[in-house]
Design a protein around this motif. Sequence first.
Motif, PDB file in Angstrom:
ATOM      1  N   GLU A  52      12.148  41.403   3.946  1.00 54.41           N
ATOM      2  CA  GLU A  52      11.452  40.948   3.661  1.00 54.41           C
ATOM      3  C   GLU A  52      11.968  39.766   3.388  1.00 54.41           C
ATOM      4  O   GLU A  52      11.472  38.375   3.231  1.00 54.41           O
ATOM      5  CB  GLU A  52      11.596  41.302   2.366  1.00 54.41           C
ATOM      6  N   GLU A  53      13.566  39.240   3.300  1.00 56.22           N
ATOM      7  CA  GLU A  53      14.372  38.180   3.745  1.00 56.22           C
ATOM      8  C   GLU A  53      13.964  37.910   5.287  1.00 56.22           C
ATOM      9  O   GLU A  53      13.658  35.807   4.979  1.00 56.22           O
ATOM     10  CB  GLU A  53      15.458  38.830   3.921  1.00 56.22           C
ATOM     11  N   ALA A  54      13.163  38.413   5.923  1.00 54.84           N
ATOM     12  CA  ALA A  54      13.319  37.673   7.154  1.00 54.84           C
ATOM     13  C   ALA A  54      11.715  35.769   7.245  1.00 54.84           C
ATOM     14  O   ALA A  54      11.537  35.413   7.669  1.00 54.84           O
ATOM     15  CB  ALA A  54      12.790  38.729   8.420  1.00 54.84           C
ATOM     16  N   LEU A  55      10.833  36.741   6.143  1.00 54.53           N
ATOM     17  CA  LEU A  55       9.936  35.906   5.676  1.00 54.53           C
ATOM     18  C   LEU A  55       9.683  34.774   4.984  1.00 54.53           C
ATOM     19  O   LEU A  55       9.161  34.444   4.499  1.00 54.53           O
ATOM     20  CB  LEU A  55       8.701  36.344   5.712  1.00 54.53           C
ATOM     21  N   VAL A  56      10.992  34.464   3.856  1.00 51.74           N
ATOM     22  CA  VAL A  56      11.415  34.167   2.955  1.00 51.74           C
ATOM     23  C   VAL A  56      11.467  32.623   3.504  1.00 51.74           C
ATOM     24  O   VAL A  56      12.434  31.992   4.652  1.00 51.74           O
ATOM     25  CB  VAL A  56      12.272  34.242   2.530  1.00 51.74           C
ATOM     26  N   GLY A  57      10.872  32.065   2.989  1.00 54.67           N
ATOM     27  CA  GLY A  57      10.076  29.853   3.844  1.00 54.67           C
ATOM     28  C   GLY A  57       9.993  29.956   5.277  1.00 54.67           C
ATOM     29  O   GLY A  57      10.251  28.833   5.604  1.00 54.67           O
ATOM     30  N   ALA A  58       9.890  30.987   6.067  1.00 59.07           N
ATOM     31  CA  ALA A  58       9.466  31.161   7.629  1.00 59.07           C
ATOM     32  C   ALA A  58       8.425  29.827   7.887  1.00 59.07           C
ATOM     33  O   ALA A  58       7.133  30.214   7.385  1.00 59.07           O
ATOM     34  CB  ALA A  58       9.162  32.209   8.098  1.00 59.07           C
ATOM     35  N   ASP A  59       8.159  29.442   8.637  1.00 61.41           N
ATOM     36  CA  ASP A  59       7.892  28.411   9.145  1.00 61.41           C
ATOM     37  C   ASP A  59       6.845  28.782   9.978  1.00 61.41           C
ATOM     38  O   ASP A  59       5.519  29.129  10.119  1.00 61.41           O
ATOM     39  CB  ASP A  59       7.477  27.370   9.759  1.00 61.41           C
ATOM     40  N   VAL A  60       7.415  30.324  11.247  1.00 60.07           N
ATOM     41  CA  VAL A  60       7.297  30.977  11.611  1.00 60.07           C
ATOM     42  C   VAL A  60       7.696  32.525  11.615  1.00 60.07           C
ATOM     43  O   VAL A  60       8.921  32.532  11.615  1.00 60.07           O
ATOM     44  CB  VAL A  60       7.262  30.472  13.241  1.00 60.07           C
ATOM     45  N   VAL A  61       6.846  33.533  12.018  1.00 55.58           N
ATOM     46  CA  VAL A  61       7.534  34.930  12.107  1.00 55.58           C
ATOM     47  C   VAL A  61       6.719  35.676  14.088  1.00 55.58           C
ATOM     48  O   VAL A  61       5.587  34.759  14.056  1.00 55.58           O
ATOM     49  CB  VAL A  61       6.401  35.472  11.541  1.00 55.58           C
ATOM     50  N   ILE A  62       8.076  35.688  14.245  1.00 57.06           N
ATOM     51  CA  ILE A  62       7.649  35.958  15.451  1.00 57.06           C
ATOM     52  C   ILE A  62       7.912  38.171  15.506  1.00 57.06           C
ATOM     53  O   ILE A  62       8.782  38.263  15.137  1.00 57.06           O
ATOM     54  CB  ILE A  62       8.902  35.795  16.639  1.00 57.06           C
ATOM     55  N   LEU A  63       6.646  38.629  15.731  1.00 52.51           N
ATOM     56  CA  LEU A  63       6.422  40.089  15.801  1.00 52.51           C
ATOM     57  C   LEU A  63       6.967  40.621  17.294  1.00 52.51           C
ATOM     58  O   LEU A  63       6.468  39.996  18.303  1.00 52.51           O
ATOM     59  CB  LEU A  63       5.194  40.762  16.018  1.00 52.51           C
ATOM     60  N   SER A  64       8.351  41.668  17.564  1.00 51.06           N
ATOM     61  CA  SER A  64       8.580  41.748  18.510  1.00 51.06           C
ATOM     62  C   SER A  64       9.241  43.531  18.851  1.00 51.06           C
ATOM     63  O   SER A  64       9.951  43.518  18.213  1.00 51.06           O
ATOM     64  CB  SER A  64      10.274  41.494  19.277  1.00 51.06           C
ATOM     65  N   ILE A  65       7.931  43.864  18.140  1.00 45.77           N
ATOM     66  CA  ILE A  65       8.578  45.702  17.717  1.00 45.77           C
ATOM     67  C   ILE A  65       7.827  46.174  18.707  1.00 45.77           C
ATOM     68  O   ILE A  65       6.458  46.056  19.214  1.00 45.77           O
ATOM     69  CB  ILE A  65       7.916  45.564  15.956  1.00 45.77           C
ATOM     70  N   PRO A  66       7.651  47.796  18.535  1.00 43.84           N
ATOM     71  CA  PRO A  66       6.740  48.058  18.617  1.00 43.84           C
ATOM     72  C   PRO A  66       4.786  47.889  19.572  1.00 43.84           C
ATOM     73  O   PRO A  66       4.962  47.799  17.536  1.00 43.84           O
ATOM     74  CB  PRO A  66       6.522  49.751  19.348  1.00 43.84           C
ATOM     75  N   PHE A  67       3.935  48.114  19.981  1.00 41.97           N
ATOM     76  CA  PHE A  67       2.697  47.816  19.561  1.00 41.97           C
ATOM     77  C   PHE A  67       1.950  48.220  18.222  1.00 41.97           C
ATOM     78  O   PHE A  67       1.431  47.891  17.983  1.00 41.97           O
ATOM     79  CB  PHE A  67       2.143  47.720  21.185  1.00 41.97           C
ATOM     80  N   ILE A  68       1.738  49.523  18.473  1.00 48.33           N
ATOM     81  CA  ILE A  68       1.686  50.727  17.407  1.00 48.33           C
ATOM     82  C   ILE A  68       1.572  50.462  16.247  1.00 48.33           C
ATOM     83  O   ILE A  68       1.199  50.881  15.430  1.00 48.33           O
ATOM     84  CB  ILE A  68       1.553  51.682  18.368  1.00 48.33           C
ATOM     85  N   ARG A  69       3.112  49.630  16.251  1.00 50.67           N
ATOM     86  CA  ARG A  69       3.683  49.807  14.943  1.00 50.67           C
ATOM     87  C   ARG A  69       2.226  48.817  14.025  1.00 50.67           C
ATOM     88  O   ARG A  69       3.493  48.472  13.170  1.00 50.67           O
ATOM     89  CB  ARG A  69       4.993  49.500  14.472  1.00 50.67           C
ATOM     90  N   ILE A  70       2.243  47.278  14.422  1.00 47.52           N
ATOM     91  CA  ILE A  70       1.715  46.387  14.029  1.00 47.52           C
ATOM     92  C   ILE A  70       1.108  46.914  12.898  1.00 47.52           C
ATOM     93  O   ILE A  70       1.175  45.388  11.730  1.00 47.52           O
ATOM     94  CB  ILE A  70       0.447  45.387  15.076  1.00 47.52           C
ATOM     95  N   PRO A  71       0.236  47.005  12.726  1.00 46.89           N
ATOM     96  CA  PRO A  71      -0.638  47.732  11.503  1.00 46.89           C
ATOM     97  C   PRO A  71       0.240  48.284  10.151  1.00 46.89           C
ATOM     98  O   PRO A  71       0.451  47.402   9.297  1.00 46.89           O
ATOM     99  CB  PRO A  71      -1.426  48.218  11.440  1.00 46.89           C
ATOM    100  N   ASP A  72       1.502  48.605  10.419  1.00 48.07           N
ATOM    101  CA  ASP A  72       2.338  48.625   9.086  1.00 48.07           C
ATOM    102  C   ASP A  72       2.538  47.369   8.440  1.00 48.07           C
ATOM    103  O   ASP A  72       3.111  47.666   7.476  1.00 48.07           O
ATOM    104  CB  ASP A  72       3.456  49.424  10.076  1.00 48.07           C
ATOM    105  N   LEU A  73       2.524  46.261   9.067  1.00 51.38           N
ATOM    106  CA  LEU A  73       3.313  45.173   8.763  1.00 51.38           C
ATOM    107  C   LEU A  73       1.969  44.013   7.962  1.00 51.38           C
ATOM    108  O   LEU A  73       2.674  43.348   7.108  1.00 51.38           O
ATOM    109  CB  LEU A  73       4.240  44.048   9.179  1.00 51.38           C
ATOM    110  N   LYS A  74       0.739  44.751   7.765  1.00 53.84           N
ATOM    111  CA  LYS A  74      -0.025  44.369   7.234  1.00 53.84           C
ATOM    112  C   LYS A  74       0.725  43.891   6.473  1.00 53.84           C
ATOM    113  O   LYS A  74      -0.259  42.340   5.449  1.00 53.84           O
ATOM    114  CB  LYS A  74      -1.559  45.028   7.030  1.00 53.84           C
ATOM    115  N   THR A  75       0.956  44.456   4.668  1.00 56.50           N
ATOM    116  CA  THR A  75       1.071  43.855   3.133  1.00 56.50           C
ATOM    117  C   THR A  75       2.492  42.962   3.879  1.00 56.50           C
ATOM    118  O   THR A  75       2.292  42.261   2.643  1.00 56.50           O
ATOM    119  CB  THR A  75       1.189  45.269   2.619  1.00 56.50           C
TER     120      THR A  75
END
Length: 248
Positions: A52-75
């Motif tokens: 949650e803190e990683a997204l505060v004020g972020a101009d860019v968010v980089i996703l470097s997790i296993p591909f199958i877990r990307i849907p878990d980040l939707k909310t």
Amino acid sequence: MNIGIIGSGFIGGTLAKLLSAAGHTVRVANSRGPNTVNADVLSTGALAVTKEEALVGADVVILSIPFIRIPDLKTLLAELPEESVIIDTSNYIPARDERLDAIENGQPDSVWASEQIGRPLAKAWNTIYSASLNEAGRPAGDPDRIAVPIAADRDHDRVVTMSLVEDSGFDAYHAGSLAESWRQQCGTPCYCTEVTLESLPQALTYADLARARKRQDLFFAVYEERFGTIGTNPSRDYIVQLSKLIYG
């Protein structure tokens, strides 16, 4: 630029170091909590935080997790402003992930990922082996500088992503829209083969989706026979040479 990175493994952790060293403000998070982020990841100034803190004020968010877990980040990602750039570095790998019918039937990895989170994505750094990312960055103009294709639908996403790729020590090349990003997926000629800016356009042109699927399966059959389950990171030379042999 304020950058949040979700994932502190081989790719996310290395990007945290490289982009911090380039002068960006970087916050990095993983699924286990800030106190589990390796000290080396923080060695050039990145901060370990919660997701949650990683997204505060972020101009860019980089996703470097296993591909199958990307849907878990939707909310979580739904809270970002519309203009925030989200960069996907992951790859669909059936030998590691569950098989997904949509992708098996031809949908590009990042189109599927974008649909799952309900937001535009850029695709970058997915074609470079983690050891190459860590070891092979070069100054602009170096003849041996490795090129990294990026795909994006929005101009803002493209410009920002290409700038960050350059900051990480690699030549950025706009490979087209997300619909065309299958040309830089696992199994294609530019995947982990350390192509230069001069040779990257031809490598993208030579990509064949059906053959890429077969070559991907062959690569991981060799990998598993040699190293067992996916997760071991062999040497840069081994992976690059095997990739050139099978994908090139």
